[in-house]
Design a protein around this motif. Structure first.
Motif, PDB file in Angstrom:
ATOM      1  N   THR B  39      44.266  49.622  50.083  1.00 16.22           N
ATOM      2  CA  THR B  39      43.226  48.741  49.552  1.00 16.22           C
ATOM      3  C   THR B  39      42.718  47.735  50.580  1.00 16.22           C
ATOM      4  O   THR B  39      41.902  46.880  50.256  1.00 16.22           O
ATOM      5  CB  THR B  39      43.733  47.981  48.306  1.00 16.22           C
ATOM      6  N   THR B 136      40.227  52.070  49.736  1.00 19.25           N
ATOM      7  CA  THR B 136      40.481  53.109  48.747  1.00 19.25           C
ATOM      8  C   THR B 136      41.365  52.540  47.637  1.00 19.25           C
ATOM      9  O   THR B 136      41.922  51.454  47.770  1.00 19.25           O
ATOM     10  CB  THR B 136      41.177  54.330  49.385  1.00 19.25           C
ATOM     11  N   ALA B 137      41.485  53.302  46.572  1.00 26.61           N
ATOM     12  CA  ALA B 137      42.236  52.835  45.407  1.00 26.61           C
ATOM     13  C   ALA B 137      43.724  52.750  45.727  1.00 26.61           C
ATOM     14  O   ALA B 137      44.229  53.470  46.590  1.00 26.61           O
ATOM     15  CB  ALA B 137      42.002  53.769  44.238  1.00 26.61           C
ATOM     16  N   ASP B 138      44.398  51.877  45.039  1.00 24.59           N
ATOM     17  CA  ASP B 138      45.848  51.770  45.178  1.00 24.59           C
ATOM     18  C   ASP B 138      46.491  53.039  44.619  1.00 24.59           C
ATOM     19  O   ASP B 138      46.324  53.344  43.442  1.00 24.59           O
ATOM     20  CB  ASP B 138      46.322  50.548  44.382  1.00 24.59           C
TER      21      ASP B 138
END
Lengths: 179, 170
Positions: B39, B136-138
């Motif tokens: 993230t 980017t997403a966790d």
């Protein structure tokens, strides 16, 4: 005053085989001989000088990363790090090389300054988001949530729109599911 | 190997990396104190390089570098990441864990890497690295990240299930 670098970098993108590499080296040689020839893609666009300031509740923020995330499909990311006075100056990556400035265009801007909790450092476990201490509110670190956008234009970009007045109370409407 | 759905010819298995020398040089040194997490964007690490030198703290304890303790699985010794482009900066969070080791070489212009099918290819420094300002997403608590890498062809070459298209190998 600045070490502003404007250089046309003629390499094309992503040669991923030995054959292609040889071909690109040949192209580079030709460009050295005939510098009028423009390269492909972003090699054709110059970079513009960008300098600004980051403040949090009115105080300069040192050692924060300022990232410009392009909003145009052909845009190129740019980045900088604030000095003791909160001043950043952008750098762009071109053909694998760092050059001063940013390509003209629209950007979403993020400001990130973080630490890791001492317990996470000591644990040697995979870092989780809850282990990150955001010294600048985390909402400012996500392009979709920061609420900061700016346009880089031809010439020097040093105006008030490049000064980011951040608030420690900032909570974005949507963090994009990154919590 | 069956989990490498992106294809054996399109996924990097290993690459060249300069032996770490605890220096302030982009090639050989490692900038420390960076948060390494999906993230947070690679631009944080990139901004630690000023020309060919690193700013701020660097790893300085003997043996903390790529290729030292080659039998140790920790990132800084034996891992590589296609997050920052070839011959770019490497960054560490603390001493050993969570280090982004960037493939590097001293022959200039790029790095050799072996693909999962055993072929060896040369990747130049100007390979597409996408938007390095992207986050980017966790992935927590997933073990394997299955979303596409936002870091261009280079990022796609490092993912095993990203589903990205990197074009046909020539």
């Amino acid at each position: 005053m600045s070490r502003e670098i404007r250089r046309e970098w003629p390499a094309c993108r992503s040669p991923i085989s030995a054959h292609r590499t040889a071909r690109v080296r040949l192209v580079a040689l030709v460009v050295v001989v005939a510098p009028v020839v423009q390269g492909c893609g972003l090699a054709g666009s110059s970079t513009e000088f960008v300098e600004g300031t980051v403040l949090l509740d009115g105080a300069a923020v040192a050692d924060a990363t300022v990232a410009f995330s392009p909003l145009d499909p052909e845009g190129v990311f740019a980045y900088g790090r604030t000095d003791a006075g909160g001043v950043y100056r952008l750098t762009t990556s071109r053909g694998g090389r760092a050059v001063g400035g940013a390509v003209a265009g629209r950007y979403a801007v993020t400001v990130t300054k973080t630490e890791i909790t001492p317990s996470a450092v000591a644990s040697f476990q995979a870092l989780r988001r809850k282990d990150i201490v955001f010294l600048v509110p985390d909402g400012y670190s996500q392009p979709a949530a920061s609420g900061l956008s700016v346009t880089v234009r031809k010439g020097r970009n040093v105006g008030p729109e490049f000064r980011f007045d951040l608030k420690s109370s900032y909570v974005p409407a949507d963090l994009g599911g990154t919590k | 190997m069956k989990r490498i759905t992106d294809g054996m010819t399109k996924t990097i298995m290993l690459s060249e990396a300069i032996i770490g020398d605890l220096s302030r040089n982009v090639l050989g040194g490692v900038a420390s104190g960076e948060t390494i997490h999906p993230t947070t964007a690679p631009t944080g690490c990139l901004s630690r390089a000023t020309g060919s030198s690193l700013s701020g703290a660097v790893l300085s304890t003997p043996s903390q570098g790529s290729g030292h303790r080659w039998s140790d699985c920790r990132d800084v010794y034996t891992s590589l990441f296609t997050r920052i482009g070839p011959n770019g900066v490497s960054c560490a969070q603390t001493a050993e864990d969570s280090t982004v080791v960037t493939p590097s070489s001293r022959h200039g212009g790029g790095v050799n890497a072996a693909m999962c099918d055993g072929s060896v290819r040369f990747f130049t420094n100007d390979i597409d690295v996408g938007n390095q300002a992207a986050t980017t997403a966790d992935p927590w608590p997933s073990a394997i990240v299955v979303y596409p890498s936002p870091y261009g062809v280079w990022g796609a070459l490092g993912s095993i299930q990203g589903g990205e298209s990197i074009g046909r190998p020539e």
